[in-house]
Design a protein around this motif. Sequence first.
Motif, mmCIF file in Angstrom:
data_model
loop_
_atom_site.group_PDB
_atom_site.id
_atom_site.type_symbol
_atom_site.label_atom_id
_atom_site.label_comp_id
_atom_site.label_asym_id
_atom_site.label_seq_id
_atom_site.Cartn_x
_atom_site.Cartn_y
_atom_site.Cartn_z
ATOM 1 N N SER A 74 42.469 43.399 25.447
ATOM 2 C CA SER A 74 41.270 42.775 24.876
ATOM 3 C C SER A 74 40.836 43.510 23.610
ATOM 4 C CB SER A 74 40.132 42.776 25.896
ATOM 5 O OG SER A 74 40.501 42.051 27.060
ATOM 6 N N GLN A 115 32.239 41.920 34.115
ATOM 7 C CA GLN A 115 31.669 41.012 33.115
ATOM 8 C C GLN A 115 30.203 40.710 33.435
ATOM 9 O OE1 GLN A 115 34.644 37.886 33.510
ATOM 10 N NE2 GLN A 115 35.435 38.330 31.466
ATOM 11 N N SER A 131 35.732 40.855 22.727
ATOM 12 C CA SER A 131 34.973 41.402 23.839
ATOM 13 C C SER A 131 35.470 40.783 25.134
ATOM 14 C CB SER A 131 33.483 41.103 23.651
ATOM 15 O OG SER A 131 32.775 41.333 24.854
ATOM 16 N N VAL A 132 35.448 41.575 26.200
ATOM 17 C CA VAL A 132 35.844 41.046 27.506
ATOM 18 C C VAL A 132 34.962 39.857 27.872
ATOM 19 C CG1 VAL A 132 36.031 41.609 29.963
ATOM 20 C CG2 VAL A 132 36.693 43.292 28.255
ATOM 21 N N LEU A 133 33.722 39.870 27.402
ATOM 22 C CA LEU A 133 32.787 38.780 27.691
ATOM 23 C C LEU A 133 33.140 37.511 26.929
ATOM 24 C CD1 LEU A 133 29.411 40.770 27.579
ATOM 25 C CD2 LEU A 133 30.751 40.140 29.582
ATOM 26 N N MET A 178 28.193 43.819 32.586
ATOM 27 C CA MET A 178 28.074 44.031 31.146
ATOM 28 C C MET A 178 27.013 43.124 30.531
ATOM 29 S SD MET A 178 32.057 44.437 29.956
ATOM 30 C CE MET A 178 33.058 45.827 30.486
ATOM 31 N N ARG A 179 26.895 41.911 31.043
ATOM 32 C CA ARG A 179 25.901 40.972 30.504
ATOM 33 C C ARG A 179 24.478 41.460 30.758
ATOM 34 N NH1 ARG A 179 29.712 36.994 32.573
ATOM 35 N NH2 ARG A 179 30.715 35.933 30.800
ATOM 36 N N VAL A 216 37.326 42.655 37.292
ATOM 37 C CA VAL A 216 36.992 42.348 35.905
ATOM 38 C C VAL A 216 35.837 41.355 35.848
ATOM 39 C CG1 VAL A 216 37.823 41.240 33.795
ATOM 40 C CG2 VAL A 216 39.292 42.852 35.003
ATOM 41 N N GLN A 217 35.865 40.353 36.706
ATOM 42 C CA GLN A 217 34.779 39.367 36.735
ATOM 43 C C GLN A 217 33.450 40.030 37.099
ATOM 44 O OE1 GLN A 217 36.389 36.576 39.540
ATOM 45 N NE2 GLN A 217 37.602 35.490 38.004
ATOM 46 N N TYR A 229 41.877 35.131 29.638
ATOM 47 C CA TYR A 229 41.664 36.011 30.787
ATOM 48 C C TYR A 229 42.902 36.019 31.697
ATOM 49 C CZ TYR A 229 40.074 37.070 35.556
ATOM 50 O OH TYR A 229 39.974 37.543 36.830
#
Length: 267
Positions: A91, A151, A97-99, A154-155, A147-148, A106
Amino acid sequence: SLKASPLGEVVRRLAEPAYVPAEEIAPVLAERLYAGGRRMSISRLESYYACPFRHFLHYGVKVREIVPYQAERVDMGNFLHKVLEVFFRLSRQQKKSVLALTEKEYEKNLKAAAAEALREDKRKLFDGNARNGFLAERLTEIAGRAVQTMQLQMRRSELSFYQEEVRFRAEDAASLHFFTEEGTEFFLEGKIDRMDISKEGNVVYFSVLDYKTSDHALDYTSIYYGLQLQLLLYLEAGREYLQSRQELTAMPVGAAYFHLKDPVFAQ
């Protein structure tokens, strides 16, 4: 009397120490025994505080257990770590961004990360039989779910993903080192699984994250006795690492374990 009998001799021998205590080992012998041992991991330092004799056997005498040809917890942990490392690296290389990853991106990155983890499996455990191949698929699913979860976290965080697998070594400007009473210098080496940052003026705030496949929780008693130093030393390593590259004041704001678990998966 018992003391003078053959049984007494057996009891006496059993009561004697099975090894020479560390303080009785001559410095010259210790230097030979631990040749090249001035670079060590934090887990090695913790193992010494937990049991000096075990440390002596593992790092001095270098005894090794016979490893069966099957995936153990440590192998599964290494596989998961590698999948997550490669996923975040891809990424970052894509400058996304991973987001911001689409579902297609993904899935592509996760598949590529699992493939690289399999290629770097030196013992070829996960290619050895159908059972271990299925286990690799399940572990990849766990990594994807992790990872989900990240995410979502991170938000809600004011920190942004900075880098995966942040390494600190003796040759780095940001190395961790200490001196013994005799003046011998030792270096601590390792890698931080993930670091997040947020910049405000001349200060960069950061947190470190350590992936775990087993239950871990901070215990202040263990920290005091040197049995759980990893996260605290990671904070110091992260501070040195950022200040050597960002030319800003680095301020730690958090350190945590991230448990890689699947509620429907059990070994």
